[in-house]
Each structure stands twice: as C-alpha cells, then as structure tokens.
Design an enzyme around this catalytic site. Structure first.
Site, PDB file in Angstrom:
ATOM      1  N   GLU A 174       0.836  -1.222   0.000  1.00 47.04           N
ATOM      2  CA  GLU A 174       0.000   0.000   0.000  1.00 47.04           C
ATOM      3  C   GLU A 174       0.858   1.254   0.000  1.00 47.04           C
ATOM      4  O   GLU A 174       0.679   2.169   0.817  1.00 47.04           O
ATOM      5  CB  GLU A 174      -0.968  -0.005   1.174  1.00 47.04           C
ATOM      6  CG  GLU A 174      -2.042  -1.062   1.030  1.00 47.04           C
ATOM      7  CD  GLU A 174      -3.193  -0.921   2.017  1.00 47.04           C
ATOM      8  OE1 GLU A 174      -3.004  -0.292   3.075  1.00 47.04           O
ATOM      9  OE2 GLU A 174      -4.286  -1.434   1.725  1.00 47.04           O
ATOM     10  N   GLU A 375      -5.753  -8.169  -0.988  1.00 47.83           N
ATOM     11  CA  GLU A 375      -6.471  -7.875   0.270  1.00 47.83           C
ATOM     12  C   GLU A 375      -7.896  -7.477  -0.047  1.00 47.83           C
ATOM     13  O   GLU A 375      -8.126  -6.616  -0.907  1.00 47.83           O
ATOM     14  CB  GLU A 375      -5.824  -6.710   1.035  1.00 47.83           C
ATOM     15  CG  GLU A 375      -4.563  -7.046   1.759  1.00 47.83           C
ATOM     16  CD  GLU A 375      -4.059  -5.894   2.611  1.00 47.83           C
ATOM     17  OE1 GLU A 375      -4.884  -5.137   3.159  1.00 47.83           O
ATOM     18  OE2 GLU A 375      -2.834  -5.758   2.714  1.00 47.83           O
TER      19      GLU A 375
HETATM   20  C1  BG6 Z   1      -4.541  -2.515   4.680  1.00 48.95           C
HETATM   21  C2  BG6 Z   1      -3.256  -3.056   5.177  1.00 48.95           C
HETATM   22  O1  BG6 Z   1      -4.487  -1.140   4.869  1.00 48.95           O
HETATM   23  O2  BG6 Z   1      -5.736  -2.835   5.286  1.00 48.95           O
HETATM   24  C3  BG6 Z   1      -3.377  -4.110   6.263  1.00 48.95           C
HETATM   25  O3  BG6 Z   1      -2.405  -3.496   4.162  1.00 48.95           O
HETATM   26  C4  BG6 Z   1      -4.556  -3.768   7.143  1.00 48.95           C
HETATM   27  O4  BG6 Z   1      -2.153  -4.156   6.940  1.00 48.95           O
HETATM   28  C5  BG6 Z   1      -5.822  -3.824   6.304  1.00 48.95           C
HETATM   29  O5  BG6 Z   1      -4.684  -4.558   8.269  1.00 48.95           O
HETATM   30  C6  BG6 Z   1      -7.089  -3.572   7.079  1.00 48.95           C
HETATM   31  O6  BG6 Z   1      -6.970  -2.434   7.863  1.00 48.95           O
HETATM   32  P1  BG6 Z   1      -7.326  -2.448   9.396  1.00 48.95           P
HETATM   33  O7  BG6 Z   1      -6.931  -1.141   9.893  1.00 48.95           O
HETATM   34  O8  BG6 Z   1      -8.783  -2.681   9.469  1.00 48.95           O
HETATM   35  O9  BG6 Z   1      -6.534  -3.558   9.999  1.00 48.95           O
END
Ligand code: BG6
Length: 478
Positions: A174, A375
């Site tokens: 990211e 993701e």
């Molecule tokens: C992304 C990241 O921003 O989203 C992860 O690459 C992160 O590391 C994921 O955990 C979800 O975000 P959060 O803050 O809900 O854990």
C-alpha cells in the site's frame, strides 16, 4: 471461472500476526513503538518502548510459536496460497548491517517449507509497514537516499535465499497510503518518516516516493537476475473515488483526486513520472533529488503485475470540504462526502462490491497487466457463543458479494486476475487501530484488545463457507 490455477488464498502481514517481536535476534520495527488506538482514536508513536504502555504487535497472535498449528488450519481451509510479509527486522535487525541474521532467515525457511509441504504457495511482500526502527531514527527513513541501498540489500538477501520457494513477490505494501499526508501514521508505517516542523509534507512525500519507487525498481532488476521466473509486483491500496454527481466540476474533482491513487502505479508500471506529477512539481517549485541515472532505473525496473487491496470506495464533491458536510469517511480526501447509496461497516468503511468490478476494469484498462487482489475483507466484532461458535454472516455476505463481482470482471469483462487473498484470514491486530476486536478472520483467535485470552483458534462459520468457495473455484457462492 475456468482457471484451475487461480490463487485463492489468505493475506496477512508479519507485524500483525507473528508476535515474537524480539525473538530470534529480531530488532524493533516502526510498528513496535505503536500503541493501540480505537475507531476514531489514533495510535500513538512513542519515542522508545515504554514499559507502562501496551504494544499490541509485540505478541499479536503469536504465529511465531503457533505456525505449524495455523498452517494446518490453512491447509484444511484449502488455501492455495498465503500472502504474508517478511519482517525486515528479522533479517536485518537494525537495517544497516552488512550481514543478515541467520535465525531470522531460518524462521522463514521453516514457515515456507511448512506451507509448501501443505500445498500452499507463499506470496511475499517485502515491506509491509515493518521498516527497522533504527533506520527511521538514524536516517529519517525514506527521506534519506541511503534507504534505497538498505532496501535493495534486504530484497536481494530474500530473493537469493527463497528463490526456489517463492515466485510471487511485492515490493512495498500500500505504497500510496502516504499520499494522505494529513495522517502521520501512514508516513511512519510506509516510510519510517516523521515530518519536521517547517517541512512541506507534500515535498517530503514526493522525495520519499521517489526513493521508494527507485528502491522498488532496483529490487525488480536484481530479482530478475536471481531468478528470471520471479513475478514481482507493486502493491497499492485502491479506493476508487467517485464523482458526487454528473456536474462537470464533480467529474473533474474525481479525476484529479484519482491521481492520488494512480501516481505510484503509473511509475511502477510505466517506468516514468506522469505529466500531471511533473506539472505539480514544477508548479509547486519542489526541488527533488531525481537523477538521470534514477530515471533509467525506473524505466528498467517495471513490475510484472499489480497487487492491490480493495475494501471500499469513496466520493468527492467539488467546492466543499468534508468538515462542512459533517461526513468524514475513512480514506477521506478534503472534499470527500458520504455515498448515500451504500452502507458502511462499524468502523465507517463503505461497503461497495460493485466498486471491485469497477476497479478491476479501470486498472486493467489503464495498465494491461495481470491483477492480483491481495487484500479484501470485512472488519467486524465477532461474538462467540458458549461453544466458541461464531455465525459471521455479515462477513460471508461481504466476501461473497466481492468475489461475485470479481468473477463477473473475469468472466464477463475479460479482466486478467491471478488470484484473490482474503485479508486477515485468521484474526490479527488491526493496522489502523491496533485493536483485536476489529476482526477479519475465518479463524477466530481468543485474544482481546488488552492482550488477554487463551490464544486458542476456532473456526467461524465463514471457514466452511470459504472452503467451499475455493473447492468449487467460486461456482457455488451463496
Ligand atoms: C490494509 C493493510 O491497509 O488494510 C493491512 O495493508 C490492514 O495491513 C488492512 O490490516 C485492514 O486495515 P485495518 O486497519 O482494518 O486492519
């Protein structure tokens, strides 16, 4: 979808699940000095590790000591791949050593061997918010050109060591988060940077960005020499920005705002700076350290695929600020407004499965490179019953709708997608808030926000559901 080699998987990041923060010779990373926050409460970055403070990533879910048990569960789930990261500080505890830490290298050998023995392909991010603390403190993180060499050394060490175990790599997780210069956490976690008084955050951003893009390109060039079969990608957070209306000013506001999303992949993929960025540098009078030699390296070290996260979409409206609208949404730009057509999660993240089909088309049209959804997931509170069962229907619904949208992009629109890895396949520490209660997993971990709990793992209802999705290659999604 007929692709039998589609990489169905789960995604994790070392600092959010490994624990063992000071074991096996590991040094502290920038995340190891971050306390826990909550929805609307920012995590604090402390100067050192303070004994009276709780640092949730230090133990996380202790995969470091549970990896065999966890990988067994991943195999039972049917994962074809596991996307995770290599903690830079396990390999180079301070970051500026000349020789790597053998115990750290051995840990990942053991984990990758275990994964492969269980039929799971490791997909690896080199830098997922885990820059060595020492590099942040001594060198100012990626404000400093020396970081390019430190990262390249780390990348080469990993490429050489794991060249027969890992094919898919990503350089910086990211990388574009830090375009939001109003949030100091992103600068810190992406780049180990703290903006000093008197510095222009935008100018700092572009200098940092250049060194990271250069480091990424150098890693791609070096990696291909070590193993020409490597597939090395970038990793961006892709939050599409819709115009609030068809008013031409709103359309243009969204067009301009989207440059925040495209700036990094434009360089990663094309190997040169887009004109809108060059014009901005010129307009703002930014004096950046970018040499002719650097530009040649950027051209040579372009990526093979685009890895991206997708969680939500956002909306901008011309001539407003979200403060005066009272509608601040996560991932917000100054002129973000709420999307009245969609709902949001408990953490205020808008839920928009159609947006995933939209971005798959948008990215594929723009770059014509394979895409990897590395993701996607739903952060929610899970309440186990007395038998430790969790009926996480909202998560199943979220994942199902998004996977369907992806399959439409593949089957109807013809987008080339390599794989899909659901974020936080096992509950982990939330990145933005440091909480445990913002859970994404199909596997529950008994641990709470204060670090209490048995650490036992339990399958949620989504476990069996995702198992069937993988088994049928996405055919029977309910
Ligand atoms: C992304 C990241 O921003 O989203 C992860 O690459 C992160 O590391 C994921 O955990 C979800 O975000 P959060 O803050 O809900 O854990």
């Amino acid at each position: 979808m007929n692709n039998k080699n589609f990489l169905w998987g789960g995604a994790l990041a070392a600092h959010q699940f490994e624990g063992g923060w000071n074991e096996g010779g590991k040094g502290p990373s920038v995340v190891d000095v971050m306390t826990a926050g909550a929805h609307g409460v920012a995590r604090q970055i402390t100067d050192t590790i303070e004994s009276d403070k709780f640092y949730p990533n230090h133990t996380a879910i202790d995969f470091y000591h549970h990896y065999k048990e966890d990988i067994k569960l991943f195999a039972e789930l049917g994962l074809k791949c596991l996307r995770t990261s290599i903690a830079w500080t396990r390999i180079y505890p301070n970051g500026d050593e000349l020789e790597p830490n053998e115990a750290g290298l051995q840990f990942y050998d053991d984990v990758f061997d275990e994964l492969i023995a269980n039929g799971i392909e490791p997909v690896i991010t080199l830098s997922h918010f885990e820059i060595p603390l020492h590099l942040a403190k001594k060198y100012g993180g990626f404000k400093n050109r020396k970081m390019v060499d430190f990262f390249e050394r780390f990348a080469i060490t990993c490429f050489k060591r794991y060249q027969h175990k890992v094919k898919y790599w990503m350089t910086f997780n990211e990388i574009n988060n830090q375009m939001d210069t109003s949030n100091p956490i992103f600068f810190w976690t992406n780049s180990g940077v703290q903006v000093a008084a008197g510095e222009d955050p935008k100018q700092v951003l572009y200098q940092v960005a250049h060194y990271e893009l250069l480091a990424s390109a150098k890693a791609v060039i070096a990696g291909k020499k070590i193993n020409p079969d490597f597939q090395i990608g970038c990793m961006i957070s892709h939050v599409p920005i819709y115009p609030y209306s068809c008013h031409p000013d709103d359309i243009m506001a969204a067009e301009i705002a989207m440059r925040q999303r495209f700036f990094f992949p434009d360089v990663h993929v094309r190997g040169y700076y887009p004109n809108y960025a060059l014009k901005e540098f010129e307009r703002e009078g930014y004096q950046l350290d970018i040499t002719e030699e650097d530009l040649a390296i950027l051209k040579q070290g372009t990526v093979d695929y685009i890895g991206f996260s997708y969680y939500m979409s956002t909306v901008v409206k011309a001539n407003v600020t979200n403060d005066n609208q009272g509608n601040i949404v996560n991932g917000a730009l100054p002129n973000s407004v709420a999307n009245i057509y969609i709902k949001s999660s408990d953490w205020g993240w808008p839920i928009d499965p159609v947006g995933l089909r939209y971005v798959l088309n948008e990215l594929y049209d723009r770059y014509q490179l394979p895409l990897f959804i590395v993701e996607n997931g739903f952060g929610a509170i899970d309440e186990p019953d007395q038998h430790h069962h969790i009926e996480d229907t909202a998560r199943i619904d979220y994942l199902g709708q998004h996977i369907k949208a992806m399959l439409t992009a593949i089957d109807y629109d013809g987008v080339d997608v390599i794989g899909y890895t659901a974020w936080g396949i096992i509950d982990v520490v939330s990145f933005t808030t440091g909480e445990m209660k913002k859970r994404y997993g199909v596997i529950y971990v008994d641990r709470d926000n204060q670090g209490n709990g048995s650490m036992k793992r339990y399958k949620k209802a989504s476990f069996n559901w995702y198992h069937d999705v993988i088994k049928t290659n996405g055919k029977n999604i309910k």
